[in-house]
Design an enzyme around this catalytic site. Structure first.
Site, short mmCIF file in Angstrom:
data_model
loop_
_atom_site.label_atom_id
_atom_site.label_comp_id
_atom_site.label_asym_id
_atom_site.label_seq_id
_atom_site.Cartn_x
_atom_site.Cartn_y
_atom_site.Cartn_z
N ASP A 129 -6.01 -4.57 -13.09
CA ASP A 129 -6.23 -4.88 -11.59
C ASP A 129 -4.92 -5.20 -10.80
OD1 ASP A 129 -7.73 -4.61 -9.22
OD2 ASP A 129 -9.50 -5.80 -10.00
N HIS B 101 -0.61 -2.11 -3.57
CA HIS B 101 -1.72 -3.10 -4.05
C HIS B 101 -2.39 -2.87 -5.09
CE1 HIS B 101 -2.68 -4.28 0.41
NE2 HIS B 101 -1.81 -3.16 0.67
O1 F6P Z 1 -5.54 -0.77 -3.31
C1 F6P Z 1 -6.72 -0.16 -3.63
C2 F6P Z 1 -7.71 -0.19 -2.50
O2 F6P Z 1 -7.18 0.45 -1.39
C3 F6P Z 1 -8.46 -1.55 -2.05
O3 F6P Z 1 -7.82 -2.05 -1.41
C4 F6P Z 1 -9.87 -0.86 -1.68
O4 F6P Z 1 -10.94 -1.77 -1.96
C5 F6P Z 1 -10.02 0.37 -2.38
O5 F6P Z 1 -8.58 0.84 -3.09
C6 F6P Z 1 -10.39 1.46 -1.55
O6 F6P Z 1 -10.32 2.74 -2.01
P1 F6P Z 1 -10.67 3.78 -1.39
O7 F6P Z 1 -9.95 4.06 0.01
O8 F6P Z 1 -10.30 5.25 -2.27
O9 F6P Z 1 -12.14 3.92 -1.12
#
Ligand code: F6P
Length: 554
Positions: free
Chosen positions: A436, A228
């Protein structure tokens, strides 16, 4: 290689023929081609110990019964964080959450991963929770696992490196082994309820070695991976100590998906730098006898549903309150997790510059910056929070009036519905990440607009979304003057130009929505699997006396 070249054309034709069967839910573990050519039987004759015994054993597992018994092929989504809806709590829907929910809609599936809870007692079986037709299977992590795997290697090393911030990475061997240990834990717990015909789709940088671990446990299921976040260029990837154990392990997946062609090509360069790696047709690579395919699958949103949500939310009491609080001010909006990759400091600097060079706009505009805190245990995140807070109070102190606050800064979460109403109320969205993977905010902002009177999207060229939303005002976030000029242009843009820019972006998103993303990825995974299995069978057929070098089929 000769066999590959000779059969390439007909392989693709056969793959295309059978893909329709796969889409309507045929048995994924044994491809349509396998059945057509009777290869299923051949495979089980060659590996008599595999099928029956383990399958029966798996189906006696209590968790399997809880997960729906023998109902046929399931899609098993695996991600670090699993967003189990808790009654009475609001959930922030990040890109991954929206994407995974779309993938599970109308499919029999399970979402497996970390519960978000820390507990020292290892859960013997994942906890099963059913909510809104989705089955969640979750495990807890110990404090050490959380510290070394999540805070450590995932977020202090992989996150910065993959976002091109080598300067911020803090590698340690303890964190590396914690990361590998948790991947083993995920593999063990997943193995406990996996069926032979399940399709596994692993999400994000926390779980790169998972397919390797699953193959080591003898599982032959189709396994896909989707990253992602961005994939940095080769020279940056090589700064990761022991990168082969982590990035190299992606070659154990059948299909590795990226957000953009740029990310995909960066990883292709990495693969080709691996010793003995060969590039085949159709973005397929052979490494140590394994075949993996790569592709770009830009994540999207539920465009039509989101547009409806925003239309309704615009009539909600919250939207009304916001409009009233603006008392005629124009609204510029920023929505980001508090993360150094989001370019929030650069954005505030640009807003500062905008107010400096355009005094006529003072007291006529406000920047609403919605920034939920994130990963607060990490030093770099605490540092960015301090920097943002200090900068905002400096700008507010410098330009503010008793009757006007230039920047409204908020650290709380807003629900998906509330946020959609705020997007619709905003004249300009300032989306300025330094790097990003995609940036879902940009897409949601476009979907939320009134097509008759849309706002203006200002978008960093370094967001994955910039490759698709080409009629936005595309800026380089490192140049404050350019962002300030785009802001002035956005605020003063005539209606016909706003419509001309917004229309093609909305059209694109209505076609390239999240349902299509999931379908495209899963179809590519099915097709990849068919190619690989046909290739292995043909290889075995062409040289029957040689032992197979394909580690997926021991
Ligand atoms: O892909 C990055 C991501 O997983 C996003 O989908 C999400 O918004 C963010 O990171 C959440 O991060 P964490 O699980 O570390 O709070």
């Amino acid at each position: 290689m000769v066999a590959y070249d000779l059969i390439g054309g007909s392989l693709i034709a056969l793959g295309a023929l059978s893909i329709a069967t796969m889409r309507v839910g045929a048995n994924w573990g044994v491809s349509a081609l396998d059945r057509t050519f009777g290869l299923q039987e051949a495979a089980s004759v060659r590996h008599p110990s595999r099928g029956g015994e383990r399958r029966q054993h798996q189906h006696r597992e209590p968790s399997v019964v809880a997960l729906g018994g023998n109902m046929g092929p399931r899609l098993i989504i695996v991600s670090n964080r699993v967003a189990v809806p808790e009654p009475g709590t609001k959930q922030m829907a990040g890109g991954l959450v929206v994407a995974v929910k779309a993938a599970l809609r109308n499919r029999t599936g399970v979402w497996f991963g970390w519960s978000g809870k820390i507990d020292e007692t290892e859960t013997a079986q994942p906890r099963i929770v059913e909510r809104n037709h989705i089955t969640y299977a979750v495990i807890d992590l110990s404090k050490t696992d959380f510290e070394e795997y999540y805070n450590g290697l995932a977020n202090r090393v992989l996150w910065p490196i993959l976002h091109y911030r080598v300067d911020l990475q803090k590698y340690s061997r303890d964190d590396h082994s914690g990361y590998m240990r948790v991947n083993c834990l995920f593999a063990d717990k997943l193995s406990a309820f996996l069926r032979e015909d399940d399709v596994i789709w692993v999400h994000d940088y926390h779980l790169m070695p998972l397919a390797h671990e699953m193959r080591a446990r003898g599982h032959r299921n189709p396994i896909g991976f989707f990253l992602h976040i961005p994939c940095a260029p080769l020279d940056i990837l090589l700064t990761l100590p022991h990168h082969d154990e982590i990035l190299g392990a992606l070659t154990y997946y059948d299909l590795v998906g990226f957000q953009t062609e740029n990310d995909r090509d960066n990883f292709a360069a990495y693969l080709l730098a691996m010793p003995g790696a060969k590039e085949g047709r159709g973005l397929t690579f052979e490494v140590e006898g394994r075949q993996t395919r790569i592709g770009a699958f830009p994540v999207s949103i539920e465009t039509a549903a989101y547009a409806r949500l925003a239309r309704n939310a615009a009539r909600s009491p919250l939207a009304k309150e916001i409009r009233e609080s603006l008392t005629g001010l124009r609204l510029v909006l920023g929505v980001d997790r508090l993360d150094y990759s989001k370019g929030i400091v650069r954005r505030i600097n640009a807003f500062d510059r905008f107010l400096e060079v355009n005094p006529e706009w003072r007291s006529r505009v406000t920047l609403l910056q919605i920034t939920p805190r994130s990963r607060s245990d990490l030093k770099d995140y605490a540092a960015i929070e301090n920097e943002v807070t200090t900068l905002i109070s400096r700008v507010n102190g410098h330009y503010g009036e008793a009757s006007w606050t230039p920047i409204r800064y908020i650290n709380r979460f807003y629900s998906r519905t509330a946020l959609s109403g705020i997007y619709r109320a905003a004249d300009v969205a300032l989306v300025t990440p330094l790097r990003d993977g995609m940036n879902i905010v940009a897409k949601e902002y476009v979907a939320a607009q009134d097509p008759e009177n849309p706002g203006v999207l200002i978008l960093s060229q370094f967001a994955g979304a910039a490759a698709e939303l080409t009629t936005a005002l595309i800026i380089n976030p490192h140049e404050s003057d350019a962002v300030a000029a785009a802001l002035k242009r956005g605020l003063e843009m005539p209606l016909f130009e706003r419509r001309e820019r917004h229309g093609p972006m909305l059209e694109h998103l209505l076609v390239h929505n999240i349902e299509r993303w999931a379908e495209d990825y899963l179809a590519a995974l099915a097709e990849t699997r068919q190619r690989t299995s046909l290739m292995s069978e043909l290889r075995a057929f062409l040289s029957p006396s040689k032992p197979s070098t394909d580690r997926r089929q021991p």
